[in-house]
Design a protein around this motif. Structure first.
Motif, PDB file in Angstrom:
ATOM      1  N   TRP A  81     -49.838 -33.833 -37.790  1.00 13.66           N
ATOM      2  CA  TRP A  81     -49.707 -35.102 -38.505  1.00 13.66           C
ATOM      3  C   TRP A  81     -48.912 -34.935 -39.800  1.00 13.66           C
ATOM      4  N   ASP A  82     -49.330 -33.999 -40.618  1.00 11.41           N
ATOM      5  CA  ASP A  82     -48.670 -33.822 -41.907  1.00 11.41           C
ATOM      6  C   ASP A  82     -47.299 -33.171 -41.768  1.00 11.41           C
ATOM      7  N   TYR A  83     -47.159 -32.312 -40.764  1.00 10.28           N
ATOM      8  CA  TYR A  83     -45.862 -31.661 -40.540  1.00 10.28           C
ATOM      9  C   TYR A  83     -44.781 -32.707 -40.320  1.00 10.28           C
TER      10      TYR A  83
ATOM     11  N   ARG B 141     -47.150 -43.256 -38.600  1.00  7.42           N
ATOM     12  CA  ARG B 141     -48.264 -42.415 -39.035  1.00  7.42           C
ATOM     13  C   ARG B 141     -49.539 -42.810 -38.301  1.00  7.42           C
TER      14      ARG B 141
ATOM     15  N   GLU C 241     -51.767 -40.393 -35.786  1.00  4.98           N
ATOM     16  CA  GLU C 241     -53.193 -40.140 -35.963  1.00  4.98           C
ATOM     17  C   GLU C 241     -54.009 -40.490 -34.720  1.00  4.98           C
TER      18      GLU C 241
ATOM     19  N   THR D  56     -44.924 -35.890 -41.015  1.00  4.32           N
ATOM     20  CA  THR D  56     -44.798 -36.766 -42.176  1.00  4.32           C
ATOM     21  C   THR D  56     -43.826 -36.157 -43.174  1.00  4.32           C
ATOM     22  N   GLU D  57     -43.977 -34.868 -43.432  1.00  3.56           N
ATOM     23  CA  GLU D  57     -43.079 -34.194 -44.373  1.00  3.56           C
ATOM     24  C   GLU D  57     -41.652 -34.130 -43.830  1.00  3.56           C
TER      25      GLU D  57
END
Length: 239
Positions: free
Chosen positions: A198-200, A185, A189, A202-203
């Motif tokens: 970033w969140d894509y 992560r 970033e 992570t999920e």
């Protein structure tokens, strides 16, 4: 994890972070070593925010290089840039091919990670995979000129593309990256030009973690990365 370093061939400056950053961090943490070869900076096709800000081509390339260097440092990986250009990535370039062969021979990887075989949204990705697979063949050839010795036959794994169902990607290996997900992560970033991913990713790691548990993995797994083997596994027992 196999003994020896992992070599990741990335079409653009950020691909290795989203798709194989966890495995790179694992290899680095466990002392095997991680090496990344970026064929391009992704300056034309994957840097829209920088272009919209008014940056020049050289400024875009410099920014993407800095991001990739920071991400590699966060992962504990070494990184090499070949600056071949993107959109399109060259298909047949003797200089590019030789640089890739020499890097493979120098690293002597225990495993090579590459892009998917197809990607209807980005032709650079399968082209990078083709280059990597051909370079592996040449790196095995006794007659290919090099100051480095030939390699054996390291296994090759395709990392997960952005839209796997459209790319014919069917994972047959799920790698637990829970212990290093915070590192991945942090590396993601570093890629400010593509903050929307970033969140894509992570999920995606969370979903693959759930699937890893469902497929017999330890219940402590929270994050995983998916890979697809290119060549058959050689084994004495089925497991």
């Amino acid at each position: 994890m196999s003994d020896g370093p992992v070599l990741i061939v990335s079409a653009h400056a950020a691909d290795f972070v989203w798709r194989a950053g966890g495995y790179a961090a694992l290899a680095a943490r466990r002392g095997a070593g991680a090496h990344v070869v970026c064929l391009s900076y992704g300056e034309r096709g994957e840097s829209a925010a920088l272009w919209k800000s008014g940056a020049t081509l050289e400024q875009v390339k410099a920014a993407r290089r800095a991001e990739a260097e920071a991400a590699a440092k966060a992962l504990g990986a070494q990184i090499t840039f070949l600056d071949a250009g993107d959109y399109p990535l060259p298909r047949a370039d003797a200089g590019l091919m030789d640089a890739l062969v020499q890097r493979i021979r120098a690293v002597r990887p225990a495993a090579i990670l590459v892009h998917s075989a197809a990607d209807p949204y980005n032709a650079d990705h399968p082209r990078a995979a083709e280059l990597a697979l051909e370079a592996r063949i040449l790196a095995q050839a006794e007659g290919y000129p090099s100051e480095h010795p030939i390699i054996g036959a390291p296994p090759v794994f395709r990392f997960e593309p952005h839209q796997p169902e459209m790319c014919g990607f069917q994972p047959d290996v799920l790698v637990d990256i829970t212990e290093v997900f915070d590192v991945k992560r942090a590396a993601m970033e570093c890629m400010n030009a593509q903050e929307h991913l970033w969140d894509y990713y992570t999920e995606l790691a969370r979903r693959r973690g759930v699937q890893a548990v469902r497929n017999g993995g330890d219940r402590a797994i929270r994050y995983a990365e998916a890979y697809q083997r290119v060549y058959p596994q050689v084994a004495g027992v089925l497991a």
